[in-house]
Motif scaffolding. Structure first.
Motif, mmCIF file in Angstrom:
data_model
loop_
_atom_site.group_PDB
_atom_site.id
_atom_site.type_symbol
_atom_site.label_atom_id
_atom_site.label_comp_id
_atom_site.label_asym_id
_atom_site.label_seq_id
_atom_site.Cartn_x
_atom_site.Cartn_y
_atom_site.Cartn_z
ATOM 1 N N ASP A 244 0.792 -1.225 0.000
ATOM 2 C CA ASP A 244 0.000 0.000 0.000
ATOM 3 C C ASP A 244 0.826 1.277 0.000
ATOM 4 O OD1 ASP A 244 -2.303 -1.484 0.016
ATOM 5 O OD2 ASP A 244 -2.740 -1.201 2.146
ATOM 6 N N THR A 270 -2.892 4.894 -1.884
ATOM 7 C CA THR A 270 -3.882 4.024 -1.249
ATOM 8 C C THR A 270 -4.751 4.819 -0.290
ATOM 9 O OG1 THR A 270 -2.315 2.188 -1.405
ATOM 10 C CG2 THR A 270 -4.207 1.908 0.069
ATOM 11 N N THR A 271 -4.111 5.566 0.606
ATOM 12 C CA THR A 271 -4.881 6.330 1.583
ATOM 13 C C THR A 271 -5.638 7.473 0.918
ATOM 14 O OG1 THR A 271 -2.903 7.648 2.079
ATOM 15 C CG2 THR A 271 -3.353 5.752 3.489
ATOM 16 N N ASP A 274 -8.851 6.379 -0.378
ATOM 17 C CA ASP A 274 -9.648 5.661 0.621
ATOM 18 C C ASP A 274 -9.642 4.158 0.369
ATOM 19 O OD1 ASP A 274 -10.346 7.960 2.064
ATOM 20 O OD2 ASP A 274 -12.054 8.365 0.755
#
Length: 328
Positions: A244, A270-271, A274
């Motif tokens: 990620d 990735t973050t 979401d």
């Protein structure tokens, strides 16, 4: 003019089957995008995609897998893709060993023929280096050109991830990453002008940027250079591709050779998505009549393969670049 990507932006946002070379062929296979937001365009291993326009259709080339050196797929509209069950580069250059053929870049030469730059393992040094192959047709079989690698800086760890760029004056360039993370060295995005036939470099390479921001980890790679108005935007991937933390960044400059100023946060991560896209990177920028589109790979839910995705790109009045995520 590039093929018109019918409803491309809407398709990339909501996952409709109407969005990216090759003649009209059989109906898209099971790899066609589903209706789910953020669904893959090619839902199987198809990493490091490079997309080119040919007449009224699109071709995508990718890192090899399952005994194939270079994979290829075609689409009439950038959304419904058919993966060709063949090898676009069945014979490697004499200097290369099999099994580590990565990240192809395909472009057309002035004489109408096509050239592929790809990463392969240099047998003598054991490092990854960049070679060249050519084909009369974009969707043809590419054959090695030259007896030696085009880019092979062994002392810098080798070179991977070739990417071509054509400036407004018609000059053609090749970008790549020095593979220093193989052996505790810095990684650099470098650039050099190409000869008219695309088979050699002209002059010494210039260094554009290296890793340095916290989110980048120990490396930057996968360069893609585009020009927007009076600026150059250099997209790149950074961090460990296997999870990620891998993400896509962007740096901008008013000059081809820099200096480039990095955007402090990833363009796509990735973050930042979401969790919709896991470890997004290996990107390409596709320019269509309906706007620019980011094509990239991301991991499946089980982290067993990297599928091909797309999302629209927008440019701010200040030249900043943003990815349009589904639902935004």
């Amino acid at each position: 003019m590039r093929p018109r990507a019918v409803l491309l932006l809407a398709a990339a946002v909501v996952g409709l089957a109407a969005c990216s070379s090759g003649p009209d062929g059989p109906a898209p296979s099971a790899t066609t995008a589903s209706a789910a937001p953020g669904a893959p365009l090619i839902d199987e291993d198809f990493p490091d995609p490079d997309v080119v326009a040919v007449d009224d259709t699109w071709l995508a080339f990718a890192t090899g897998t399952s005994g194939l050196n270079i994979r290829v797929a075609q689409s009439p509209d950038l959304a419904g893709w058919t993966v060709e069950r063949r090898d676009a580069l069945p014979v490697l250059p004499a200097w290369a060993s099999a099994g580590r053929t990565w990240a192809p870049d395909v472009s057309q030469r002035a004489d109408g023929t096509w050239v592929m730059y790809m990463t392969a393992q240099d047998t003598d040094s054991g490092r990854q280096c960049i070679g060249v192959a050519t084909s009369a047709e974009a969707d043809g079989t590419y054959g090695p050109a030259g007896d030696d690698p085009l880019v092979c800086p062994v002392d810098a760890g080798g070179a991977i991830d070739p990417s071509t760029f054509t400036d407004d004056d018609g000059a053609r360039y090749l970008l790549w990453k020095t593979d220093g993370n193989c052996c505790g060295l810095d990684t650099w995005i470098e650039i050099s002008r190409l000869s008219d036939d695309g088979l050699s470099l002209v002059g010494e390479p210039a260094r554009l940027l290296k890793q340095g921001q916290a989110w980048e980890g120990t490396l930057v790679e996968a360069p893609v250079l585009v020009r927007h108005d009076d600026e150059y935007a250099l997209l790149y991937s950074a961090n460990d591709y296997g999870g990620d933390s891998y993400a896509t960044g962007v740096a901008r400059s008013s000059s081809l050779l820099g200096p480039y100023t990095k955007q402090p946060e990833p363009l796509l991560s990735t973050t930042g998505s979401d969790g919709l896209f896991r470890g997004p990177g290996g990107q390409d920028v596709v320019r269509t009549d309906d706007g620019d589109v980011l094509v990239f790979h991301a991991w499946d839910e089980l982290y067993t393969y990297r599928a091909m995705h797309s999302a629209p790109l927008t440019w701010g009045e200040d030249g900043s670049l943003q990815v349009v995520l589904p639902g935004t």
